[in-house]
Design an enzyme around this catalytic site. Structure first.
Site, mmCIF file in Angstrom:
data_model
loop_
_atom_site.group_PDB
_atom_site.id
_atom_site.type_symbol
_atom_site.label_atom_id
_atom_site.label_comp_id
_atom_site.label_asym_id
_atom_site.label_seq_id
_atom_site.Cartn_x
_atom_site.Cartn_y
_atom_site.Cartn_z
ATOM 1 N N CYS A 150 34.607 42.464 44.004
ATOM 2 C CA CYS A 150 35.729 43.143 43.347
ATOM 3 C C CYS A 150 35.516 43.174 41.837
ATOM 4 C CB CYS A 150 37.036 42.434 43.701
ATOM 5 S SG CYS A 150 38.509 43.232 43.018
ATOM 6 N N CYS A 233 43.120 39.704 35.541
ATOM 7 C CA CYS A 233 43.900 40.563 36.430
ATOM 8 C C CYS A 233 45.093 39.785 36.985
ATOM 9 C CB CYS A 233 43.031 41.059 37.577
ATOM 10 S SG CYS A 233 41.744 42.222 37.070
ATOM 11 N N CYS A 236 44.821 37.530 40.098
ATOM 12 C CA CYS A 236 43.800 36.477 39.971
ATOM 13 C C CYS A 236 44.109 35.475 38.865
ATOM 14 C CB CYS A 236 42.440 37.108 39.724
ATOM 15 S SG CYS A 236 41.884 38.193 41.050
ATOM 16 N N CYS A 261 33.395 35.889 36.147
ATOM 17 C CA CYS A 261 33.480 37.120 36.935
ATOM 18 C C CYS A 261 32.189 37.912 36.947
ATOM 19 C CB CYS A 261 34.605 38.007 36.389
ATOM 20 S SG CYS A 261 34.342 38.500 34.675
#
Length: 276
Positions: A150, A233, A236, A261
């Protein structure tokens, strides 16, 4: 005619080979120049304030410079130093499509305050559609691998577009943000991206960043006041509990201590690591 065709093909191959060698040689030269510039920042940054650091980055690195912001505390400090001096540095953000409403609020407030436009880089819509079709809207919670997939679609790929053609990438990394970031350098040559990666806040503490933002009345994400120390985000990120590490609120359901990430793949390379 056949021999002539072979001759032309051979010459074309030689020409392409020569061009490729020239490009490779130019890349090596650029890399050496960039590494030298980065080493200079490593030596000089400790004696410079944030305004001087950003001004030095702009004056000493030729070409397009990009600062990527997530509108957190550190990034707002850097943005202020750029906008206040009207430096020719592109300020860009990765609009993942899943940011907090408060993040969009401070984005808009920042543009109003400084009379600027922050460049937005969004994920490619077909890639997002395929991602959701494959793992569901919140499939990233199923495994670290799914979450990194993602992040790759929503953050890593847009970052590549944001940095395309740039000579330097400026970030808000601090060495004390996490154990994984403890070796963050002021600057280094990012061999993978072929540019200089500069971390002007490498030696700052969170408190120093907070004091800077307050002193200069810089727009700030209201989530910080509610315990969100590191903001990404919305699905998250959670508020950090008392005593938890600064980045504990990122992907909190994962057991791994490494909270990244994929944007910052490495902080020190063998060519730029400090000598022991």
């Amino acid at each position: 005619m056949l021999e002539l065709a072979h001759s032309r093909t051979a010459r074309a191959r030689q020409s392409r080979g020569g061009a490729n060698r020239s490009v490779h040689a130019a890349q090596i030269v650029d890399g050496e120049i960039f590494a030298t510039i980065a080493s200079g920042f490593v030596e000089r940054f400790p004696a410079l304030d944030l305004f001087e650091r950003l001004a030095a980055i702009r004056s000493e690195i030729p070409g397009r410079l990009v600062f990527t912001t997530s509108f957190g505390l550190e990034d707002q400090a850097i943005a202020h130093a750029i906008f206040a001096q009207a430096l020719a540095i592109d300020v860009a953000t990765l609009d993942t499509g899943r940011l907090f409403p408060e993040t969009y609020d401070v984005w808009a407030e920042t543009e109003r305050r400084y009379g600027v436009r922050v460049l937005a880089f969004a994920p490619e819509h077909r890639a997002v559609e395929a991602l959701i079709a494959g793992q569901g809207i919140d499939g990233f919670r199923s495994s670290v691998e799914a979450r990194l997939k993602c992040c790759a679609v929503r953050k890593v790929a847009p970052l590549a577009r944001a940095l395309d053609g740039s000579a330097a990438w400026i970030t808000g990394l601090r060495a004390d943000q996490s154990a994984d970031r403890a070796q963050v350098l002021p600057a280094l040559f990012d061999e993978e991206r072929g540019l200089i990666k500069v971390n002007p806040l490498f030696d700052w503490t969170r408190e120093r960043a907070r004091e800077f933002v307050r002193a200069h009345d810089v727009p700030c994400n209201t989530l910080h006041e509610r315990g969100f120390l590191s903001i990404g985000c919305a699905p998250c990120t959670r508020a950090v509990m008392p005593g938890e590490p600064e980045r504990a609120g990122r992907w909190w359901w994962e057991q791994s201590q490494k909270k990244e990430c994929g944007l910052h793949a490495a902080y020190v390379t063998s060519a730029n690591a400090p000598k022991q």
